[in-house]
Design an enzyme around this catalytic site. Structure first.
Site, short mmCIF file in Angstrom:
data_model
loop_
_atom_site.label_atom_id
_atom_site.label_comp_id
_atom_site.label_asym_id
_atom_site.label_seq_id
_atom_site.Cartn_x
_atom_site.Cartn_y
_atom_site.Cartn_z
CE1 TYR A 20 11.41 -25.95 46.05
CE2 TYR A 20 10.02 -26.28 43.97
CZ TYR A 20 10.46 -26.24 45.52
OH TYR A 20 8.95 -26.35 46.43
CG PHE A 33 -1.24 -29.21 42.24
CD1 PHE A 33 -1.09 -30.36 43.32
CD2 PHE A 33 -1.31 -29.49 41.26
CE1 PHE A 33 -0.72 -31.60 42.54
CE2 PHE A 33 -0.93 -30.71 40.34
CZ PHE A 33 -0.72 -31.82 41.20
CG ASN A 58 10.12 -15.08 41.47
OD1 ASN A 58 10.46 -14.36 40.74
ND2 ASN A 58 10.84 -15.66 42.57
CB SER A 82 6.72 -29.39 44.70
OG SER A 82 6.38 -28.25 43.66
CE LYS A 129 10.51 -28.84 48.14
NZ LYS A 129 10.36 -28.81 49.52
CG ASP A 139 11.75 -20.62 59.90
OD1 ASP A 139 12.74 -20.04 59.51
OD2 ASP A 139 10.73 -21.01 59.38
N GLY A 198 7.26 -19.84 57.96
CA GLY A 198 7.07 -19.76 56.57
C GLY A 198 5.67 -19.69 56.30
P1 NAD Z 1 8.56 -20.27 52.91
O1 NAD Z 1 9.91 -20.14 52.33
O2 NAD Z 1 7.57 -19.20 53.34
O3 NAD Z 1 8.75 -21.12 54.34
C1 NAD Z 1 9.98 -22.05 54.46
C2 NAD Z 1 10.46 -21.76 55.52
O4 NAD Z 1 11.78 -22.69 55.87
C3 NAD Z 1 10.96 -20.11 55.83
O5 NAD Z 1 10.36 -19.76 57.13
C4 NAD Z 1 12.47 -20.35 56.11
O6 NAD Z 1 12.92 -19.42 56.70
C5 NAD Z 1 12.81 -21.82 56.56
N1 NAD Z 1 14.10 -22.39 56.20
C6 NAD Z 1 14.59 -22.47 55.12
N2 NAD Z 1 15.78 -23.10 54.91
C7 NAD Z 1 16.13 -23.35 56.13
C8 NAD Z 1 16.89 -24.08 56.96
N3 NAD Z 1 17.91 -24.65 56.17
N4 NAD Z 1 17.02 -24.19 58.40
C9 NAD Z 1 15.77 -23.73 59.06
N5 NAD Z 1 14.91 -23.14 58.31
C10 NAD Z 1 14.78 -22.96 57.08
O7 NAD Z 1 7.97 -21.25 51.94
P2 NAD Z 1 6.72 -21.93 51.96
O8 NAD Z 1 5.70 -21.37 50.68
O9 NAD Z 1 5.79 -21.86 53.27
O10 NAD Z 1 6.84 -23.32 51.70
C11 NAD Z 1 7.06 -24.51 52.69
C12 NAD Z 1 7.48 -25.78 51.88
O11 NAD Z 1 6.69 -26.05 50.76
C13 NAD Z 1 8.94 -25.59 51.16
O12 NAD Z 1 9.81 -26.80 51.45
C14 NAD Z 1 8.45 -25.29 49.58
O13 NAD Z 1 9.44 -25.78 49.01
C15 NAD Z 1 7.20 -26.35 49.54
N6 NAD Z 1 6.30 -26.02 48.44
C16 NAD Z 1 5.78 -24.74 48.44
C17 NAD Z 1 4.96 -24.37 47.44
C18 NAD Z 1 4.32 -23.00 47.29
O14 NAD Z 1 3.86 -22.52 46.04
N7 NAD Z 1 4.53 -22.16 48.38
C19 NAD Z 1 4.60 -25.30 46.58
C20 NAD Z 1 4.99 -26.48 46.51
C21 NAD Z 1 5.98 -26.87 47.59
C1 WQD Z 2 0.96 -19.66 37.99
C2 WQD Z 2 0.49 -19.17 36.56
C3 WQD Z 2 2.20 -18.53 35.02
C4 WQD Z 2 3.40 -14.75 37.54
C5 WQD Z 2 5.40 -22.15 41.18
C6 WQD Z 2 6.85 -23.15 41.28
C7 WQD Z 2 6.22 -24.52 41.87
C8 WQD Z 2 5.42 -24.15 43.22
C9 WQD Z 2 4.36 -23.19 43.07
C10 WQD Z 2 6.97 -24.59 45.13
C11 WQD Z 2 1.63 -19.67 35.49
C12 WQD Z 2 1.47 -17.09 35.50
C13 WQD Z 2 2.90 -16.06 37.00
C14 WQD Z 2 3.23 -13.50 36.71
C15 WQD Z 2 1.83 -14.83 35.10
N1 WQD Z 2 6.18 -23.87 44.08
N2 WQD Z 2 2.04 -16.00 35.87
N3 WQD Z 2 2.54 -13.54 35.82
O1 WQD Z 2 4.89 -21.55 38.11
O2 WQD Z 2 2.47 -22.82 38.75
O3 WQD Z 2 4.54 -22.78 40.43
O4 WQD Z 2 4.89 -21.84 42.44
O5 WQD Z 2 6.97 -25.72 44.94
O6 WQD Z 2 7.38 -25.06 41.97
O7 WQD Z 2 7.53 -23.28 40.02
O8 WQD Z 2 3.11 -20.60 39.98
O9 WQD Z 2 2.33 -18.45 40.57
O10 WQD Z 2 4.59 -18.62 39.35
O11 WQD Z 2 2.50 -19.13 38.10
O12 WQD Z 2 1.06 -14.78 34.20
O13 WQD Z 2 3.70 -12.63 37.30
O14 WQD Z 2 0.69 -17.79 36.54
O15 WQD Z 2 2.91 -18.39 33.92
O16 WQD Z 2 0.77 -19.81 34.32
P1 WQD Z 2 4.05 -21.89 39.15
P2 WQD Z 2 3.33 -19.11 39.67
#
Ligand code: NAD
Ligand code: WQD
Length: 348
Positions: A159, A189, A209, A135, A163, A31, A10
């Site tokens: 979600y 963050f 998103n 997260s 966590k 994965d 990922g």
């Molecule tokens: P991502 O979706 O790119 O990566 C997650 C990976 O896990 C993917 O490759 C997916 O194929 C794999 N996966 C999902 N379910 C699986 C399963 N049951 N078995 C095996 N593989 C599986 O997401 P990311 O942005 O790289 O995020 C990684 C982790 O960090 C996640 O747990 C996410 O919740 C957490 N996180 C992400 C963010 C963010 O903004 N990207 C913020 C906070 C926390």
């Molecule tokens: C950032 C800012 C929006 C899109 C999410 C998850 C969180 C974490 C990270 C996994 C906000 C604004 C966004 C758009 C906008 N993921 N925005 N137009 O909501 O902080 O966090 O991703 O753990 O759990 O909730 O991130 O990038 O969606 O938004 O104005 O089209 O951008 O309102 O202020 P967020 P985001």
């Protein structure tokens, strides 16, 4: 040393695998590719091959973390080739807030169910070091001050609940198995940007998103305009404020944390991984435009349901424990993220 990385293909996982390999670890990835492509790891290999550093091995397994037998196979194979897995970085899981509201059972199964499976297998193979992707979303609400790790946790969607409950489960392991577990819950963050090579980056399926991939897709002409969700938040300019962190800093933070656990014995640590600097949507937009000499069409729309005004990390714990902090600037995040978009208009 060998590390198992769940969800290693990922966005954050692929950058972390690269950092692990470059830091001298052998890496095993499990994965299912439910939200990624094996190509990300092929590119990780090719970046490593260009480096002059000594090469480590990357073993990739396709499978679902809820399937105990594939997990056991990986641990067994590692033992057979004298590369016993010493620790796990656990990224695998589903991460869409919106989807979690629509399908809470899926999220509890995919995130919590899979983690229980992982922990059972780890225990049976005498592996008790884990860095978990938590997260900032578990804090639930906005705060005028920077968020500290001891603030009340109050997730507002399934979600976030998954966590928080995994953090609690990991704490229970540490407390109840006479302190043999070494656990770090990293509360990320807003990770953005991409590796400077432009070869690996964020590859969301469908319309993004999150703001950053949305922004790069507008810049590329794939989407018409950025819709800014709300202009009357109690922030510096009325738009949402977040703590954006470069994905390569996040990757580095994982390796530093893993090494901290290895060197400092059993504990259960929950730690923010952010820069401690808040940036509004308008500020991000301006920096992206300036860094890349571009103009981004945008419009203001209603607030998005479930959004909060401000989420910014207090990262003093991270700084004091790891003697390290995220250093890459927003300018670098914007340049690196745009390079990835330009070089890979259709993703992987
Ligand atoms: P991502 O979706 O790119 O990566 C997650 C990976 O896990 C993917 O490759 C997916 O194929 C794999 N996966 C999902 N379910 C699986 C399963 N049951 N078995 C095996 N593989 C599986 O997401 P990311 O942005 O790289 O995020 C990684 C982790 O960090 C996640 O747990 C996410 O919740 C957490 N996180 C992400 C963010 C963010 O903004 N990207 C913020 C906070 C926390
Ligand atoms: C950032 C800012 C929006 C899109 C999410 C998850 C969180 C974490 C990270 C996994 C906000 C604004 C966004 C758009 C906008 N993921 N925005 N137009 O909501 O902080 O966090 O991703 O753990 O759990 O909730 O991130 O990038 O969606 O938004 O104005 O089209 O951008 O309102 O202020 P967020 P985001």
């Amino acid at each position: 040393m060998s590390i198992l990385v769940t969800g290693g293909a990922g966005f954050i996982g692929s950058h972390t695998c690269l950092n692990l390999l470059e830091s001298g670890y052998d890496v095993f990835v499990l994965d299912s590719f439910v939200n990624s492509s094996p190509e990300s790891l092929a590119r990780v290999k090719s970046i490593c091959e260009k480096d002059k550093k000594p090469k480590r091995d990357l073993h990739v397994f396709k499978g679902d973390l809820r399937n105990a037998s594939i997990l056991k196979d990986i641990f067994t194979k590692a033992n057979e080739i004298n590369k016993k897995i010493d620790g796990v970085i656990h990224f695998a899981g589903l991460k869409s807030v919106k989807e979690s509201v629509e399908k809470p059972i899926l999220y509890w199964d995919a995130n919590v169910g899979s983690t229980i499976n992982l922990l059972n297998v780890m225990q049976s193979f005498d592996c008790s070091t884990i860095v978990f992707s938590s997260s900032a979303t578990i804090y639930g609400r906005s705060s005028k001050t920077k968020l500290k790790e001891n603030f009340k946790l109050k997730p507002i969607n399934p979600y976030g609940s998954t966590k928080m409950v995994i953090e609690k489960l990991l704490n229970d392991l540490f407390v109840n198995y006479s302190g043999s577990w070494r656990v770090a819950n990293l509360r990320y963050f807003n990770p953005i940007g991409a590796h400077e090579s432009g070869l690996i980056g964020e590859n969301p399926k469908g319309i993004p998103n999150n703001i950053f991939p949305f922004l790069t897709n507008v810049a590329a002409g794939n989407l018409e305009e950025l819709r800014i969700f709300g202009k009357n938040w109690p922030t510096i300019d009325g738009t949402g404020e977040r703590d954006y962190v470069h994905v390569m800093d996040l990757a580095e933070g994982h390796v530093k944390t893993l090494e901290f656990l290895i060197n400092n014995g059993p504990q259960c640590l929950s730690m923010n991984l952010g820069t401690g600097k808040g940036t509004s949507v308008l500020q991000l937009l301006n920096i992206f435009e300036e860094s890349n000499s571009l103009k981004i069409p945008h419009t203001f729309v209603e607030r998005r349901s479930g959004d909060v005004a401000r989420l910014v990390a207090d990262n003093s714990l991270l700084k004091s424990l790891l003697n390290w902090y995220p250093k890459r600037t927003l300018n670098q995040m914007c340049k690196d993220g745009w390079r990835w978009q330009v070089n890979n208009p259709r993703g992987y």
